[in-house]
Design a protein around this motif. Sequence first.
Motif, PDB file in Angstrom:
ATOM      1  N   ASP A 361      78.967  72.648  48.277  1.00  0.00           N
ATOM      2  CA  ASP A 361      78.895  72.408  46.842  1.00  0.00           C
ATOM      3  C   ASP A 361      78.150  73.553  46.164  1.00  0.00           C
ATOM      4  N   PRO A 362      78.738  74.225  45.159  1.00  0.00           N
ATOM      5  CA  PRO A 362      78.050  75.352  44.520  1.00  0.00           C
ATOM      6  C   PRO A 362      76.773  74.954  43.791  1.00  0.00           C
ATOM      7  N   ARG A 363      76.607  73.645  43.497  1.00  0.00           N
ATOM      8  CA  ARG A 363      75.368  73.218  42.858  1.00  0.00           C
ATOM      9  C   ARG A 363      74.190  73.178  43.836  1.00  0.00           C
ATOM     10  N   ILE A 364      74.475  73.121  45.109  1.00  0.00           N
ATOM     11  CA  ILE A 364      73.418  72.973  46.102  1.00  0.00           C
ATOM     12  C   ILE A 364      72.751  74.321  46.386  1.00  0.00           C
ATOM     13  N   GLY A 365      71.423  74.313  46.338  1.00  0.00           N
ATOM     14  CA  GLY A 365      70.642  75.488  46.729  1.00  0.00           C
ATOM     15  C   GLY A 365      69.835  75.143  47.970  1.00  0.00           C
ATOM     16  N   HIS A 366      69.914  75.985  48.983  1.00  0.00           N
ATOM     17  CA  HIS A 366      69.290  75.704  50.271  1.00  0.00           C
ATOM     18  C   HIS A 366      67.925  76.393  50.367  1.00  0.00           C
TER      19      HIS A 366
END
Length: 370
Positions: A361-366
């Motif tokens: 998901d492009p909204r997810i930042g790891h």
Amino acid sequence: MNPASCTNHFQVRKDRLGDTRWLSTQNLPLVQGQVRLCIESFALTANNITYAAFGETMNYWQFFPTGEAGWGCIPVWGFATVTQSLCEGIAVGEKFYGYYPMASQQVLQPQRVTPAGFVDGAAHRLGLPAVYNQYLRCSQDPFYAATTEDVQSLLRPLFITSFLIDDFLADNHFFGAQEGTLLLSSASSKTAYGTAFQLAQRAGIKRVGLTSPGNVAFCKSLGLYSRVLTYDQLDQLPADSACVYIDFAGNAELRQRIHKRFSQLKYDCSIGGTHVDQLAAKGSTRELPGPRPTLFFAPAQIKKRSAEWGAQAFNQQLVHAWQAFIRKAGQPPAPWLIVQRHSGQASLKAAYEKILSGGGDPRIGHVLQP
């Protein structure tokens, strides 16, 4: 603080980025002038994959050499706390933001220590870009807020690049495409939409986001692009449109199609390589029609603007733009970024593999805790 006796390192094969390993090494005693830091957390994004993809060309492997041919350590941005210090002016317990290896600890050799921070003076880093060698005291950093550490790790280095891309293009009058179109590949990536955020504040600039079908809805939801198209919809744009290509993907086949379609392509600004499996081979750009792709080097624009505006004025503009960006990025009900934390070696490896594959998901930042 008592540091662990060993340091765990996450390493990748330089020529096969999917091959990875964890390596544990015994810590050596510090020498006078050195500090040891415990790396608390760092972000892992497509930007770090770009560091690896261009590791040889842009010397990214040289920041944290492994000492073993074929294996590299990918640099990351994050936070670390001093656990041992033999350097005057740096105390145990102080926290610093900066460029670290994917590891549990790191020894640095501070020079030019000031209230703001220091520069790592290790011999192997002396010829590398200064911007990557600076470590900032969180207690004095105008960017810092304890509640936004994860967002800083994820977006700060990317947004600085976005800010500089926008400034570079404006500084060059968009290479004659002020009334034309700016094409941004990998439009869902954080650096791309940070650039679009800055460009959207300039009158008359048309911003076309290019992305995969699965990311179209996300890119449209940002409200930053004039249009969002999939990579196979280039024919919806006039072939004679004056345009600039801002390439975050590094996709060789896409670059070929853009150069062949747009007769008024004014500039090809190469930023990164999110499409690792489709990066252009060395020498493959020689037969392209139109302008030759030019790799954007952020430290050069920092150096130019710091000389022209003064370092303080440059930082003030950057901080102001950053604060506006994170306010918007975190705005409910649909924030652009949702932080996902990972802890431990297995979770870090899994997160790396997901980002390397370009999935998720492009909204997810790891954000990772080694």
